[in-house]
Design a protein around this motif. Structure first.
Motif, PDB file in Angstrom:
ATOM      1  N   GLY A  82      48.001  47.625  32.069  1.00 46.58           N
ATOM      2  CA  GLY A  82      47.779  46.199  33.000  1.00 46.58           C
ATOM      3  C   GLY A  82      46.751  46.507  34.083  1.00 46.58           C
ATOM      4  N   ALA A 134      46.600  41.499  22.624  1.00 46.88           N
ATOM      5  CA  ALA A 134      46.879  42.350  23.781  1.00 46.88           C
ATOM      6  C   ALA A 134      46.606  43.974  23.395  1.00 46.88           C
ATOM      7  CB  ALA A 134      48.302  42.305  24.179  1.00 46.88           C
ATOM      8  N   ASP A 149      46.035  39.285  34.162  1.00 45.56           N
ATOM      9  CA  ASP A 149      45.522  40.249  34.541  1.00 45.56           C
ATOM     10  C   ASP A 149      44.366  40.576  33.169  1.00 45.56           C
ATOM     11  OD1 ASP A 149      47.612  41.004  33.155  1.00 45.56           O
ATOM     12  OD2 ASP A 149      47.471  43.013  33.514  1.00 45.56           O
ATOM     13  N   TYR A 150      44.733  40.501  32.029  1.00 41.92           N
ATOM     14  CA  TYR A 150      43.995  40.581  30.721  1.00 41.92           C
ATOM     15  C   TYR A 150      42.900  39.743  30.647  1.00 41.92           C
ATOM     16  CZ  TYR A 150      46.369  44.549  28.513  1.00 41.92           C
ATOM     17  OH  TYR A 150      46.957  45.631  28.241  1.00 41.92           O
ATOM     18  N   ASP A 160      46.002  45.923  38.053  1.00 42.65           N
ATOM     19  CA  ASP A 160      46.448  45.489  39.344  1.00 42.65           C
ATOM     20  C   ASP A 160      45.716  45.160  40.298  1.00 42.65           C
ATOM     21  OD1 ASP A 160      49.820  46.229  39.148  1.00 42.65           O
ATOM     22  OD2 ASP A 160      48.432  47.154  37.712  1.00 42.65           O
ATOM     23  N   TYR A 172      44.009  46.231  25.402  1.00 40.68           N
ATOM     24  CA  TYR A 172      44.456  47.560  25.901  1.00 40.68           C
ATOM     25  C   TYR A 172      43.710  48.745  25.408  1.00 40.68           C
ATOM     26  CZ  TYR A 172      47.254  51.953  25.973  1.00 40.68           C
ATOM     27  OH  TYR A 172      47.539  53.375  26.292  1.00 40.68           O
ATOM     28  N   ASN A 194      47.752  43.046  43.364  1.00 38.61           N
ATOM     29  CA  ASN A 194      49.520  42.917  43.360  1.00 38.61           C
ATOM     30  C   ASN A 194      49.829  43.507  44.645  1.00 38.61           C
ATOM     31  OD1 ASN A 194      49.565  41.725  41.002  1.00 38.61           O
ATOM     32  ND2 ASN A 194      49.730  43.308  39.805  1.00 38.61           N
ATOM     33  N   PRO A 213      52.754  37.248  33.243  1.00 36.63           N
ATOM     34  CA  PRO A 213      52.040  38.009  32.303  1.00 36.63           C
ATOM     35  C   PRO A 213      50.871  37.437  31.559  1.00 36.63           C
ATOM     36  CG  PRO A 213      54.381  37.281  31.167  1.00 36.63           C
ATOM     37  CD  PRO A 213      54.263  37.036  32.625  1.00 36.63           C
TER      38      PRO A 213
END
Length: 437
Positions: free
Chosen positions: A148, A240, A183-184, A150, A244, A101, A180
């Motif tokens: 998240g 999500a 990245d996951y 990056d 996480y 990013n 959104p």
């Protein structure tokens, strides 16, 4: 900085946003280049023109065709990840890739830290460290943000495998910078390809408010995450949260490597400042000497430089200013901190922005913000005055609006001499240059 294709080392690719916080993004990109890495930004033609006009070398720009952007899918021409990665494999054959990013600052002594990360696995997803400002970060302070991912670092071989994997995932066509959820999915693919997820320990990121709040935007990726056995869902929120938790677990497992990276490679960011910026800070401390014990002079000077570097009429980035003055001392102190941030922005932008004006009926954002504040319901005194002070700061510094009613509320809420002094200085009629002399 960063001669394109000058070495056979890793290539750094990002996507600068020419419409917001470009100065901060340029500092981040140039810091990657200072490490001896070739750096590129991927943008559509219209954005590329703005970046070149702002001083970026055209050689550092990977032009993105509209069809390879999110113009149709997302309503904004951000680069789609899948075609960008395919292009990187072709453009930089045999070279490792760092996809990041644009607001990530590598606080590293040299590029050897990339080798340390990739020694853990041939593809690594890296967690950033949040900070109020780049210059206010310190070795002793840790604030990894595991909500998240990056930065992704990978060998050429793993890039090829990643491209193959993305080809078979329908939802991967939605992945784009600033959107959104992607990245996951990238993190899940990283693990499925034998990679690692770890705290970086030194990839800094200035805190800001959430750029999105609707977790349902993650929903298209849930089937792919489930197929990779990285999250079960069934809802977007559950999937999500499950991933996480996986990030948390992976970071704990790789904590030793993170400590080594930080101990061996962390370099304290230094403020590159100008006499004009130092003069702004000196004026500020002359006006508000009671702030001296709780502010970081180097960080304030660097921020003054950034604020004065924006064009006339651009106003201050009050989110950054408020973050820097947020000392975490509690609700009561937060009122004074917001007033200090407003004063600092006024000094930093002196001579660059027109005087503040009263709100108009056409100022829809202002009207909605005041309405939300008035509809917040019963609040205790400290919470309410903090909310009013931060709203006034955002509107005065960021939009040039002076709401007399809000200001009167601030005056009535002041309960000590320091707060009353700050409000006297913030009166639009006050000659602060005379006070600071």
């Amino acid at each position: 900085m960063g001669n394109p294709a000058a070495t056979d080392g890793p290539v750094v690719v990002t996507s600068l946003n020419p419409f917001a916080k470009l100065g901060l993004q340029r500092r981040c990109l140039d810091r990657w280049a200072d490490l001896g890495l070739d750096t590129f930004t991927a943008n559509v033609d219209a954005e590329a023109e703005r970046l070149v006009a702002a001083g970026l070398s055209p050689e550092r720009i990977l032009t993105v065709q509209t069809d390879d952007s999110g113009a149709v899918l997302h309503g904004k021409p951000v680069p789609l990840i899948r075609p960008l990665l395919a292009r990187c494999a072709t453009r930089f054959p045999g070279r490792s890739l760092i996809l990041t990013n644009s607001d990530i600052y590598p606080a590293a002594r040299d590029a050897g830290v990339i080798g340390l990360f990739m020694a853990q696995a041939p593809i690594a997803a890296l967690v950033r460290e949040d900070t109020a400002s780049i210059e206010s970060a310190s070795f002793a302070a840790r604030a990894p943000y595991r909500g998240g991912l990056d930065v992704f670092a990978m060998t050429a071989e793993r890039l090829a495998a990643l491209n193959d994997a993305l080809t078979g995932i329908e939802a991967a066509g939605l992945m784009a910078f600033g959107i959104p959820g992607w990245d996951y999915l990238m993190g899940a693919l990283t693990l499925s390809l034998g990679g690692a997820i770890m705290d970086s320990g030194l990839l800094l990121h200035e805190r800001h408010g959430p750029t999105y709040a609707n977790v349902d935007a993650f929903f298209p990726y849930v089937p792919a995450m489930a197929a990779l056995k990285m999250a079960e869902g069934p809802s977007a929120a559950e999937a999500a949260h499950q991933f996480y938790q996986r990030i948390e677990h992976e970071c704990r497992m790789s904590a030793a490597a993170t400590r080594l990276a930080r101990l061996k490679y962390y370099r304290q960011p230094l403020a590159q400042t100008t006499p004009q910026a130092r003069r702004v800070v000196a004026q500020f401390l002359a006006l508000a000497p009671f702030a001296a014990p709780v502010v970081n002079f180097a960080a304030l000077t660097a921020l003054a430089d950034d604020l004065r570097g924006e064009p006339p009429g651009a106003r201050a980035d009050m989110e950054r200013v408020l973050n820097l003055f947020d000392g975490g001392a509690g609700l009561h102190a937060a009122f004074r901190e917001a007033l200090l941030a407003t004063l600092f922005a006024r000094l930093a932008r002196a001579g660059l922005d027109p005087p503040p004006r009263a709100p108009r009926a056409t100022d829809g954002r202002h009207i909605r913000a005041v309405r939300r504040l008035s509809e917040a319901g019963e609040q205790d005194f400290a919470t309410e005055r903090r909310a009013v002070a931060r709203l006034y700061a955002a509107e005065r510094g960021g939009h040039g609006l002076h709401n007399a009613d809000l200001f009167a509320h601030l005056i009535a809420s002041a309960d000590n001499a320091a707060e009353r002094t700050l409000l006297t200085l913030l009166d639009p009629a006050a000659d602060i240059t005379r006070h600071a002399a």
